[in-house]
Motif scaffolding. Sequence first.
Motif, PDB file in Angstrom:
ATOM      1  N   SER A 115       0.885  -1.153   0.000  1.00 18.67           N
ATOM      2  CA  SER A 115       0.000   0.000   0.000  1.00 18.67           C
ATOM      3  C   SER A 115       0.933   1.215   0.000  1.00 18.67           C
ATOM      4  O   SER A 115       2.092   1.103  -0.386  1.00 18.67           O
ATOM      5  N   CYS A 143      -5.769   3.712  -2.316  1.00 23.61           N
ATOM      6  CA  CYS A 143      -5.194   2.902  -1.234  1.00 23.61           C
ATOM      7  C   CYS A 143      -6.278   2.208  -0.421  1.00 23.61           C
ATOM      8  O   CYS A 143      -6.109   1.063   0.009  1.00 23.61           O
ATOM      9  N   ARG A 164       2.264   0.327   4.129  1.00 23.41           N
ATOM     10  CA  ARG A 164       2.082   1.715   3.689  1.00 23.41           C
ATOM     11  C   ARG A 164       3.444   2.372   3.540  1.00 23.41           C
ATOM     12  O   ARG A 164       3.975   3.001   4.458  1.00 23.41           O
ATOM     13  N   PRO A 222      -2.432  -2.067   9.141  1.00 27.07           N
ATOM     14  CA  PRO A 222      -1.536  -1.117   8.477  1.00 27.07           C
ATOM     15  C   PRO A 222      -0.216  -0.919   9.212  1.00 27.07           C
ATOM     16  O   PRO A 222      -0.182  -0.871  10.445  1.00 27.07           O
ATOM     17  N   ASN A 224       3.181   1.659   8.655  1.00 24.24           N
ATOM     18  CA  ASN A 224       3.899   2.688   7.909  1.00 24.24           C
ATOM     19  C   ASN A 224       5.349   2.266   7.729  1.00 24.24           C
ATOM     20  O   ASN A 224       6.092   2.153   8.709  1.00 24.24           O
TER      21      ASN A 224
END
Length: 303
Positions: A115, A143, A164, A222, A224
Amino acid sequence: MKVAVSGASGLIGKALVPALRADGHEVLVLVRRTPRTADEHRWDPQHRRIDPSLLGDVDAVINLAGTPIRPRPFTAAYKKSLLDSRVDATSTISEALATAAAADPGRRRVLLSASAVGFYGDTGARTVTERDGPGEDFLARLCVQWEGATAPAEAAGVRVVHLRTGLVLGRGALLLQILGLVFRLGLGGRLGSGRQYWPWVSLRDEVDAVRFLLTADDVSGPVNVTGPEPVTNAEFTERLGAAVSRPTFLAVPRFAISLALGEFGRSSVLAGQRAVPAVLQDAGFVFTHTTVDEALRAALSGA
């Protein structure tokens, strides 16, 4: 582990596959062309076709497939290609994993699916973590649908992680190819106001984060994949200029970027996310490159 990788021909995939093999994993590479080696296996994400037995005994799938996002106007056809390539690939893999999980519920499986920090839209100077919601521009909506395509695997009990990712800094990265040429010509400078944040990550740390998440059984959802110290475009510009020993006194006005690149320029160049890797750090991941200076030096030297 037995690991299948899609999108292995991209910047991240080219570095990741040999790293996985060096770790002792058996790697299957999913390709859309005729296979050239014994470890390559053909699939057809555009038509959502894959051999149902291919993922039957895999422990993990790393899904990096999708049309590359390049600095060009977001025409309707290009937007469709960006969205469809990601959703089709992710849905195909997710549904195949769900089928495999139903047939063999005792095997623990993980899907690490690409993502982007574009999920958050333009967040200005506000720091964002994985707890923050989506933005409203095209890339944010892309996304959301991209991540949503993993639902069948998650419903089947597969551990799903959404990678992400920020701007990956490595040798061969398109961003550095373009900016490096501009800077070496002495034409480097900030883009627009320069206050927009550019969440970067070194290619080394991107690959290491994926390797880490393969076995981080308590991490899902998710993540990052960005460096711990995001910088503004003006700061990035200054650091890159120093790395290539070129001046950075010029600036490209906002209107020129918007005129040349349209929606892409406004959402990807003039906007940004001050995204931090909260989940990775809480899970104990240790970055090799903690500053953009370190990441740029590594990328430019090929380290």
